[in-house]
Design a protein around this motif. Structure first.
Motif, mmCIF file in Angstrom:
data_model
loop_
_atom_site.group_PDB
_atom_site.id
_atom_site.type_symbol
_atom_site.label_atom_id
_atom_site.label_comp_id
_atom_site.label_asym_id
_atom_site.label_seq_id
_atom_site.Cartn_x
_atom_site.Cartn_y
_atom_site.Cartn_z
ATOM 1 N N ILE A 38 0.831 -1.205 0.000
ATOM 2 C CA ILE A 38 0.000 0.000 0.000
ATOM 3 C C ILE A 38 0.867 1.258 0.000
ATOM 4 O O ILE A 38 0.692 2.152 -0.828
ATOM 5 N N THR A 95 -5.369 2.006 -2.430
ATOM 6 C CA THR A 95 -5.296 1.886 -0.971
ATOM 7 C C THR A 95 -6.566 1.275 -0.402
ATOM 8 O O THR A 95 -6.524 0.412 0.484
ATOM 9 N N ALA A 145 -2.279 7.342 1.791
ATOM 10 C CA ALA A 145 -2.534 7.412 0.352
ATOM 11 C C ALA A 145 -2.310 8.795 -0.231
ATOM 12 O O ALA A 145 -1.824 8.930 -1.363
#
Length: 406
Positions: free
Chosen positions: A28, A53, A231
């Protein structure tokens, strides 16, 4: 004759736990510093890019209960071992990505492995280290944060060297291979010795328990903030006028400051065991960091948010263990809090992206994260009181220490 665990075996189990945690975030966090490049290359909108994500986090939410049941049938160690293989496979596939759909598929594959393994590690800690839970939470948190820090700090340099963001994402499959190798070694030692793999019926998930739902809401709000920042922090920093390299450094600071959080928390709890105190200290620190993102001190903001996020996550892992008396109950409470909690958390990056697409400036989305942090502080007021009662009950019914040499 009753024998004590061999130190080398205990060390191997600690190393296995650390490597498993190390693999939970690189799939991620490696995407975030390269997000602008990926969006430009594949023509992805902010909402679509946020799915890189949100998909793994959504998998964690949907599959946590399945993971607990599967571990009850085939064994925790086996599920974790194959989860590491799945994470490595999904990550290496990114070397061959040529479309947004394929990239999202790799996020799904890696997310399945992360989802299967994540909730089992809490029960694994309670089973093998029942009298040393805070210390092993520190090991877990350190591995988790180090994995995120490595991926967020090195992905951009890897891309610069290879001139390929696909290669920069795929290189993190090496961590999955290393983790699977260590867990396979531990499996071989278990087979050659007299110790059996831990296969036991899991306790039912506490869906009707209001205390478990409070912990779930707390975990979800915490996850929504964390994964939104994981993210979107580099794009936010770039929108404020910083270069991609400077934005990547801020993401690295955010990740690195999480590494010592578990160890610091362990020492703080020895001095003052109040969960509410450290929950509030962490949450107010996170709120201050979010406000400072608008100041000329973004480096300090990233450090404060990272330290707060790491401490909140360590506390989020500890609270279900406080509320339970056995490793099976701990695994089931962790599965529930991480299941519905990650479903809440998965919405964070996606909604953040939607707000950016609709409103333009990132400031509106950041105001939303501040509001979520305030809600987190309110929930913590209700979570902390029953933790004291449950913790007392847990001490009255101590978990049995497992002899690894049996």
């Amino acid at each position: 004759m009753h024998r004590s665990p061999k130190p080398t075996h205990g060390g191997l189990i600690t190393a296995a736990l650390f490597l498993a945690a190390l693999n939970l975030r690189p799939a991620i966090s490696s995407v975030s510093p390269l997000l602008a490049l990926i969006r430009d290359d594949l023509g992805m909108s902010s909402a679509a890019a946020s799915l890189l994500t949100s998909i793994p986090v959504l998998c964690m939410g949907l599959l946590s209960p399945v993971s607990a049941k599967l571990a009850g049938r085939v064994g925790t160690e086996r599920v974790i071992r194959w989860s590491l293989v799945l994470i490595g496979f999904g990550t290496i596939l990114r070397l061959f990505v040529n479309s947004a759909g394929v990239l999202l598929l790799t996020a799904l594959i890696a997310g399945l492995g992360i989802a299967a393994m994540g909730p089992l590690l809490s029960g694994f800690i309670k089973l093998h280290f029942p009298n040393n839970v805070p210390a092993m939470i520190a090991v877990y948190s350190a591995g988790l944060s180090l994995g995120a820090a490595l991926a967020s700090s090195l992905s951009l340099p890897f891309q610069s060297d290879s001139q390929s963001w696909q290669a920069a994402l795929a290189v993190w499959s090496a961590l999955g291979a290393a983790g699977a190798a260590v867990w396979w070694t531990m499996h071989q030692k278990n087979r050659s010795g007299s110790r059996k793999i831990s296969v036991s019926p899991s306790a039912g998930l506490p869906w009707r328990n209001p205390e478990a739902w409070l912990l779930t809401l707390h975990f979800g709000l915490m996850a929504a903030c964390f994964y939104s920042l994981l993210a979107w922090l580099p794009p936010v920093m770039q929108s404020l006028g910083y270069t991609s390299s400077e934005a990547a450094v801020m993401l690295t600071i955010f990740a690195i400051t999480q590494i010592p959080a578990g160890t610091i928390l362990q020492r703080l709890l020895r001095r003052c065991p109040s969960r509410l105190l450290w929950l509030w200290v962490s949450s107010f620190t996170q709120l201050a960091g979010l406000i400072l993102l608008f100041s000329p001190l973004p480096w300090l903001a990233a450090a404060l948010i990272g330290l707060a996020s790491g401490t909140l996550f360590a506390l989020g892992l500890l609270l279900p263990m406080d509320a339970t008396a056995t490793s099976h109950e701990a695994a089931s409470w962790a599965a529930m809090t991480q299941s519905a909690g990650y479903l809440i958390g998965a919405a964070g990056p996606f909604i953040f992206g939607l707000i950016h697409d609709a409103a333009g400036p990132f400031s509106f989305a950041l105001y939303g994260l501040m509001g979520v942090t305030v809600a987190l502080i309110v929930v913590q007021w209700f979570v902390a009181p029953f933790q004291t009662d449950k913790k007392a009950h847990s001490k009255a019914v101590p978990a049995k220490r497992v002899d690894l040499s049996e």
